[in-house]
Motif scaffolding. Structure first.
Motif, PDB file in Angstrom:
ATOM      1  N   LYS A 138       0.874  -1.192   0.048  1.00  0.00           N
ATOM      2  CA  LYS A 138      -0.146  -0.035  -0.066  1.00  0.00           C
ATOM      3  C   LYS A 138       0.864   1.127   0.003  1.00  0.00           C
ATOM      4  O   LYS A 138       0.710   2.231  -0.681  1.00  0.00           O
ATOM      5  CB  LYS A 138      -0.993   0.106   1.334  1.00  0.00           C
ATOM      6  CG  LYS A 138      -1.945   1.272   1.220  1.00  0.00           C
ATOM      7  CD  LYS A 138      -2.439   0.959   2.738  1.00  0.00           C
ATOM      8  CE  LYS A 138      -3.387   2.500   2.742  1.00  0.00           C
ATOM      9  NZ  LYS A 138      -4.196   2.698   4.175  1.00  0.00           N
ATOM     10  N   LEU A 146      -5.815  -1.617   7.314  1.00  0.00           N
ATOM     11  CA  LEU A 146      -5.548  -0.919   5.771  1.00  0.00           C
ATOM     12  C   LEU A 146      -6.118   0.151   5.450  1.00  0.00           C
ATOM     13  O   LEU A 146      -5.957   0.624   4.483  1.00  0.00           O
ATOM     14  CB  LEU A 146      -5.663  -2.206   4.904  1.00  0.00           C
ATOM     15  CG  LEU A 146      -4.707  -3.293   4.961  1.00  0.00           C
ATOM     16  CD1 LEU A 146      -5.260  -4.267   3.961  1.00  0.00           C
ATOM     17  CD2 LEU A 146      -3.283  -2.661   4.533  1.00  0.00           C
ATOM     18  N   ILE A 153      -8.640   0.009  -2.265  1.00  0.00           N
ATOM     19  CA  ILE A 153      -8.244  -1.398  -1.567  1.00  0.00           C
ATOM     20  C   ILE A 153      -9.484  -2.060  -1.310  1.00  0.00           C
ATOM     21  O   ILE A 153     -10.330  -1.682  -0.680  1.00  0.00           O
ATOM     22  CB  ILE A 153      -7.791  -0.912  -0.367  1.00  0.00           C
ATOM     23  CG1 ILE A 153      -6.278  -0.511  -0.629  1.00  0.00           C
ATOM     24  CG2 ILE A 153      -7.185  -2.500   0.413  1.00  0.00           C
ATOM     25  CD1 ILE A 153      -5.595   0.045   0.917  1.00  0.00           C
TER      26      ILE A 153
END
Length: 449
Positions: free
Chosen positions: A210, A241, A218
């Motif tokens: 990332k 995330l 994502i």
């Protein structure tokens, strides 16, 4: 169909209140109690259910319902709007980069269908949006995952970027983006590694990718059949995330639906796509309002139209309409049409999209087995060209030969011939009524059983 058990319970519950000319607080209390039980049985998160029921109650006993001329209908409207809001309100589209390529990271646990979904998404982007994606194999821990993505790329005639199992995933991702820029690719879809459970090593690697490629999206791929576990997984991945959206797989399976109804409320992240089957064209954009309509038995005409437009050739449809008008429709035409409808998906799912189909006489509780259509196809293919063009020439010996050749019975052949004749008469009447109206002329075939 997705949410089948939940849909049956909710439809049965709201049916009791639909036609009421006057709705009391007690009526609303009983209805919301039934809805609460149905949602909990469908494995919807308890807190999500509690909040939803509270909002429905407040609105259902409020001024907009009690002073309405059709309070029963207004209550259903409230339930639909709240269900829609629970699943996200509006369709959430893919974020597109100002400077191509748009980078999408696909993350999720092993076994959720992440690699297949990566292929499906690439296929959807190309077919629906005329884009040119590059698939990237970053799961270096499972050689089978790289091979699977390469196989999918071969089936789709789409490039797959791989550096084998020795390279670091972050290096593969960076090199893939360079390659995509060189080849002027619109999208880069990165298939990352999964684990059997959320762990520090996995998250560390995903964080590294990332940070290196700064993805525009994502997408967390979640198996809808895992129920509340899917919600827990979504929370864990989102905390680590900050995922931008969720893709639900196996929504066509025997799922209670709780995951789909809970994920948006618990994580605040939109469900962007839903996998509705195993084929590479069975990934659909997730429309909360359409899904709420289907759950409440109100149909989903827009999705049905989109499926028809994607599956039906316009020239063929116009030629078919003309044949219907002049009653020259043959078994060859029917065979061709049946093939187009089969491309649209399981007939049970198509039927669920037709408003009120579950209430129609003869269709209520009917179970349509797609395998039965194989028998119809076999019967037609066992006919000679002349028999397909002119079924009126059929006699006992011809029917016996066709039954033997198709592995069916003479009674099944007779039933098909009779219903085909009735269908031709019905089509003639319908097309006469529709003269002068514009449209593709697409008709769903009759149910031969």
């Amino acid at each position: 169909m997705a949410f089948e058990g939940l849909a049956e319970r909710l439809q049965s519950t709201i049916k009791k209140i639909t036609g009421k000319g006057k709705v009391s607080e007690q009526d609303v209390k009983e209805m919301t109690r039934e809805i609460r039980l149905a949602l909990l049985e469908a494995d919807v998160n308890f807190k999500v259910v509690k909040d939803l029921i509270k909002r429905i109650k407040e609105r259902a006993v409020g001024q907009e319902v009690m002073e309405s001329l059709t309070p029963g209908q207004q209550v259903i409207k409230v339930v639909k709007e709240e269900l829609t809001e629970l699943m996200g309100g509006e369709q959430s589209k893919i974020a597109v980069s100002d400077r191509p390529p748009t980078v999408i990271m696909m993350v999720g646990l092993q076994g959720a269908g992440k690699t297949t979904t990566t292929g499906k998404l690439a296929n959807l982007l190309r077919k629906k949006h005329n884009r040119s994606p590059l698939l990237v194999a970053c799961d270096v821990y499972r050689p089978a995952a790289i091979k699977q993505l390469e196989t999918l790329g071969g089936q789709l005639d789409m490039p797959v970027f791989s550096m084998g199992t020795e390279a670091k995933p972050v290096d593969i991702a960076k090199k893939a983006i360079e390659k995509a820029k060189e080849e002027h690719r619109d999208y880069v879809l990165i298939d990352t590694a999964g684990r059997l459970h959320v762990d520090t090593e996995l998250m560390g690697e995903l964080d590294e990718i990332k940070a290196a490629v700064k993805p525009d999206e994502i997408f967390l791929v979640v198996d809808a059949m895992t129920g509340q576990d899917a919600v827990n997984v979504a929370e864990s991945f989102n905390d680590q995330l900050d995922v931008t959206g969720v893709v639900l797989t196996k929504l066509d399976g025997d799922t209670r639906g709780g995951a789909a109804l809970s994920i948006r409320a618990v994580t605040g992240k939109a469900i962007k796509f839903a996998g509705m089957g195993e084929k590479l064209d069975q990934l659909e954009p997730f429309h909360p309002e359409r899904m709420a309509s289907r759950i409440l038995g109100m149909g989903d005409v827009l999705t049905l139209i989109e499926k028809a437009q994607a599956s039906v050739d316009e020239k063929q449809a116009k030629a078919l309409e003309e044949k219907m008008r002049n009653a020259s429709f043959t078994f060859d035409d029917f065979l061709e049409q049946m093939g187009q409808v089969k491309q649209m998906g399981p007939l049970d799912d198509l039927l669920a999209m037709i408003p009120g189909a579950n209430k129609m006489k003869g269709l209520k509780n009917v179970q349509i087995d797609d395998k039965q259509l194989v028998h119809v196809e076999a019967i037609i293919k066992s006919m000679t060209k002349k028999e397909r063009q002119d079924p009126s020439i059929m006699n006992a010996s011809r029917k016996k030969r066709i039954a033997k050749g198709s592995g069916t019975s003479v009674s099944q052949v007779n039933r098909l011939l009779k219903q085909f004749d009735e269908m031709k008469k019905m089509m003639k009447q319908m097309t006469n009524m529709q003269k002068g109206k514009k449209g593709k002329g697409f008709k769903l075939p009759f149910n031969p059983f």
